[in-house]
Design an enzyme around this catalytic site. Structure first.
Site: not given
Length: 156
Positions: A87-88
């Site tokens: 997610r990042d």
């Protein structure tokens, strides 16, 4: 950060996620150390520059880019097989050693989901808690988010 229970909880979860991932292209974690002065994540030292610095120097030739992309994909595949979504993912969270070996870093915003085949990951649910964010807040770096993540929808 030392006095913020929510940030410490996120830090603890990142340590747990990294410890669950054992792959040559994911930075290894060796422990979480707590002292009266603070808490530290003890992880593999990855010499080299992050991919954002490499990109800043100019276009990456295809013969260099393809092996980097393959290693990143292998790392993400290993995480996904464990039911963990990064997610990042962005160039600053990818280190490239001088020998060309890639290490994916910073699983602090990772999310645990059901692994393929219905197997639940070792850590269940979101690795970030509602207390870590404000209502409706989307976590991550906007320029590198998957479209569904940027829209606040479920990532997979």
């Amino acid at each position: 950060m030392a006095g913020d229970a929510d940030r410490l909880a996120r830090f603890q979860r990142e340590a747990e996620v990294l410890a669950a991932l054992n792959h040559p292209h994911i930075a290894a974690i060796y422990g979480l150390e707590k002292t009266p002065d603070g808490t530290a994540l003890v992880m593999e030292l990855v010499e080299g520059e992050d991919l954002s610095r490499r990109i800043a120097r100019g276009a990456i030739p295809i013969e260099e880019a393809l092996p980097l992309a393959r290693q990143i994909a292998e790392a993400l595949e290993a995480a996904h097989e464990q039911g963990i979504i990064h997610r990042d993912l962005k160039p600053a969270n990818i280190k490239v050693r001088s020998d060309g070996t890639v290490k994916v870093l910073d699983f602090g915003l990772a999310k645990a989901v059901d692994a393929p085949g219905g197997v639940s990951p070792s850590t269940s649910g979101s690795l970030t808690t509602p207390a870590m964010t404000q209502a409706g807040m989307i976590l991550g770096t906007a320029a590198y988010m998957a479209p569904e993540q940027a829209r606040g929808k479920t990532v997979d």
